[in-house]
Design a protein around this motif. Structure first.
Motif, PDB file in Angstrom:
ATOM      1  N   LEU A   1     -38.587 -70.356 -35.406  1.00 42.91           N
ATOM      2  CA  LEU A   1     -39.415 -71.220 -36.207  1.00 42.91           C
ATOM      3  C   LEU A   1     -40.874 -69.717 -36.329  1.00 42.91           C
ATOM      4  O   LEU A   1     -41.737 -69.975 -37.618  1.00 42.91           O
ATOM      5  N   LEU A   2     -40.869 -68.695 -36.077  1.00 40.90           N
ATOM      6  CA  LEU A   2     -41.915 -67.946 -35.835  1.00 40.90           C
ATOM      7  C   LEU A   2     -41.748 -67.074 -37.565  1.00 40.90           C
ATOM      8  O   LEU A   2     -41.843 -66.614 -37.873  1.00 40.90           O
ATOM      9  N   VAL A   3     -39.728 -66.579 -37.721  1.00 45.13           N
ATOM     10  CA  VAL A   3     -39.735 -66.092 -38.286  1.00 45.13           C
ATOM     11  C   VAL A   3     -39.785 -67.092 -40.326  1.00 45.13           C
ATOM     12  O   VAL A   3     -40.611 -66.527 -40.673  1.00 45.13           O
ATOM     13  N   GLU A   4     -39.457 -68.480 -39.881  1.00 42.83           N
ATOM     14  CA  GLU A   4     -39.413 -68.955 -41.039  1.00 42.83           C
ATOM     15  C   GLU A   4     -41.670 -69.030 -41.417  1.00 42.83           C
ATOM     16  O   GLU A   4     -41.695 -69.179 -42.664  1.00 42.83           O
ATOM     17  N   THR A   5     -42.309 -69.307 -40.358  1.00 46.16           N
ATOM     18  CA  THR A   5     -43.379 -68.786 -40.523  1.00 46.16           C
ATOM     19  C   THR A   5     -44.263 -68.179 -40.824  1.00 46.16           C
ATOM     20  O   THR A   5     -45.341 -68.118 -41.270  1.00 46.16           O
ATOM     21  N   ASP A   6     -43.479 -67.016 -40.820  1.00 48.27           N
ATOM     22  CA  ASP A   6     -44.503 -66.178 -41.091  1.00 48.27           C
ATOM     23  C   ASP A   6     -45.599 -66.103 -40.306  1.00 48.27           C
ATOM     24  O   ASP A   6     -46.340 -65.277 -40.364  1.00 48.27           O
ATOM     25  N   ALA A   7     -45.326 -66.148 -38.909  1.00 45.64           N
ATOM     26  CA  ALA A   7     -46.536 -66.270 -37.751  1.00 45.64           C
ATOM     27  C   ALA A   7     -47.020 -64.882 -37.712  1.00 45.64           C
ATOM     28  O   ALA A   7     -46.788 -63.500 -37.707  1.00 45.64           O
ATOM     29  N   ARG A   8     -48.027 -64.713 -37.982  1.00 45.55           N
ATOM     30  CA  ARG A   8     -49.177 -63.133 -37.353  1.00 45.55           C
ATOM     31  C   ARG A   8     -50.362 -63.664 -37.019  1.00 45.55           C
ATOM     32  O   ARG A   8     -51.019 -64.813 -37.278  1.00 45.55           O
ATOM     33  N   PRO A   9     -50.748 -62.596 -35.667  1.00 46.30           N
ATOM     34  CA  PRO A   9     -52.420 -62.787 -35.189  1.00 46.30           C
ATOM     35  C   PRO A   9     -53.273 -62.482 -35.757  1.00 46.30           C
ATOM     36  O   PRO A   9     -53.382 -61.362 -37.080  1.00 46.30           O
ATOM     37  N   MET A  10     -54.101 -62.931 -36.062  1.00 44.07           N
ATOM     38  CA  MET A  10     -55.528 -63.068 -36.885  1.00 44.07           C
ATOM     39  C   MET A  10     -56.337 -63.269 -35.596  1.00 44.07           C
ATOM     40  O   MET A  10     -56.377 -64.802 -35.174  1.00 44.07           O
ATOM     41  N   LEU A  11     -57.824 -62.368 -35.646  1.00 44.57           N
ATOM     42  CA  LEU A  11     -58.495 -62.798 -35.085  1.00 44.57           C
ATOM     43  C   LEU A  11     -59.809 -63.714 -35.260  1.00 44.57           C
ATOM     44  O   LEU A  11     -60.110 -63.044 -36.652  1.00 44.57           O
ATOM     45  N   GLN A  12     -60.061 -64.910 -35.547  1.00 47.94           N
ATOM     46  CA  GLN A  12     -61.193 -65.492 -36.564  1.00 47.94           C
ATOM     47  C   GLN A  12     -62.378 -65.984 -35.976  1.00 47.94           C
ATOM     48  O   GLN A  12     -61.869 -66.032 -34.751  1.00 47.94           O
ATOM     49  N   ARG A  13     -63.360 -66.671 -35.907  1.00 41.09           N
ATOM     50  CA  ARG A  13     -64.356 -66.948 -35.552  1.00 41.09           C
ATOM     51  C   ARG A  13     -65.159 -68.057 -37.048  1.00 41.09           C
ATOM     52  O   ARG A  13     -65.330 -67.877 -37.878  1.00 41.09           O
ATOM     53  N   HIS A  14     -64.998 -69.439 -36.082  1.00 39.13           N
ATOM     54  CA  HIS A  14     -65.236 -70.108 -37.277  1.00 39.13           C
ATOM     55  C   HIS A  14     -66.375 -71.611 -36.346  1.00 39.13           C
ATOM     56  O   HIS A  14     -66.328 -71.341 -35.965  1.00 39.13           O
ATOM     57  N   ASP A  15     -67.030 -72.286 -37.101  1.00 41.20           N
ATOM     58  CA  ASP A  15     -67.293 -73.469 -36.499  1.00 41.20           C
ATOM     59  C   ASP A  15     -68.328 -73.366 -35.444  1.00 41.20           C
ATOM     60  O   ASP A  15     -68.395 -74.337 -34.515  1.00 41.20           O
ATOM     61  N   GLY A  16     -68.739 -71.989 -35.004  1.00 39.83           N
ATOM     62  CA  GLY A  16     -69.896 -71.358 -34.376  1.00 39.83           C
ATOM     63  C   GLY A  16     -69.384 -70.612 -32.592  1.00 39.83           C
ATOM     64  O   GLY A  16     -69.449 -71.188 -32.082  1.00 39.83           O
ATOM     65  N   GLU A  17     -67.977 -71.561 -33.526  1.00 38.42           N
ATOM     66  CA  GLU A  17     -66.400 -70.624 -31.784  1.00 38.42           C
ATOM     67  C   GLU A  17     -67.055 -68.838 -32.252  1.00 38.42           C
ATOM     68  O   GLU A  17     -67.301 -68.117 -32.610  1.00 38.42           O
TER      69      GLU A  17
END
Length: 189
Positions: free
Chosen positions: A92-108
């Protein structure tokens, strides 16, 4: 489980999607596929993120496929087959090409997301859930993933008791098993 708030939320979504979108038996009763898949998908997503936007019919149909694959991971762990669980998560990790990404949204504050390149809801949640479950499987907490052991119940759960001894999805299922055992002992006396 206190991995961190985002990882905990993602694991809760994995559990919520499996329990709301996959057929089976729940707490002693048959659980057919949901009649309103979009509402069931939204319910599953909101287990981890109560303010999550509603899923569309198309998104929900894709999330059903994700939930079925995640159920297989929980089932493998419950059967003590961590190798199969890990192989399914890796696929599933390979198929979705899961990759980490730091994000900030919705005041978080900044937090880690795992998304695939497409940006579709099901693909993003598949990547996030697979990553969250990979973190659990690759740690000493793998035994905290499970499938209820009560008869006629196949709900999945995460043991948050910190001791890895939970075997039931809920207190009602545990009580059904205890009551049945008590009645069986009473009849034998």
């Amino acid at each position: 489980m206190d991995f961190n708030s985002h990882t905990d939320g993602v694991i809760k979504v994995a559990v919520g999607l499996v329990n709301s979108l996959t057929p089976g038996e729940r707490r002693g009763r048959p659980a057919p596929p949901p009649a309103d898949v979009a509402a069931a998908a939204t319910e599953g997503l909101r287990v981890g993120y109560p303010e999550h936007r509603p899923a569309t019919e198309a998104e929900a149909a894709e999330l059903v496929e994700v939930a079925l694959r995640l159920r297989a991971v929980f089932a493998a762990v419950a059967a003590g087959d961590l190798d199969t669980a890990a192989l399914r998560i890796n696929a599933l990790l390979v198929e979705t090409d899961a990759r980490p990404m730091l994000q900030r949204h919705d005041g978080e504050p900044w937090h880690l997301h795992f998304h695939g390149p497409g940006g579709a809801m099901a693909g993003d949640w598949a990547a996030s859930c697979a990553t969250g479950l990979a973190l659990v499987l690759g740690s000493e907490f793998a035994d905290r993933l499970g499938v209820c052991t009560a008869p006629h119940c196949d709900r999945v759960y995460v043991d948050v008791s910190r001791n890895g001894t939970r075997r039931f999805c809920s207190t009602p299922c545990q009580n059904r098993v205890k009551t049945a055992a008590f009645r069986a002992r009473s009849k034998s006396l």
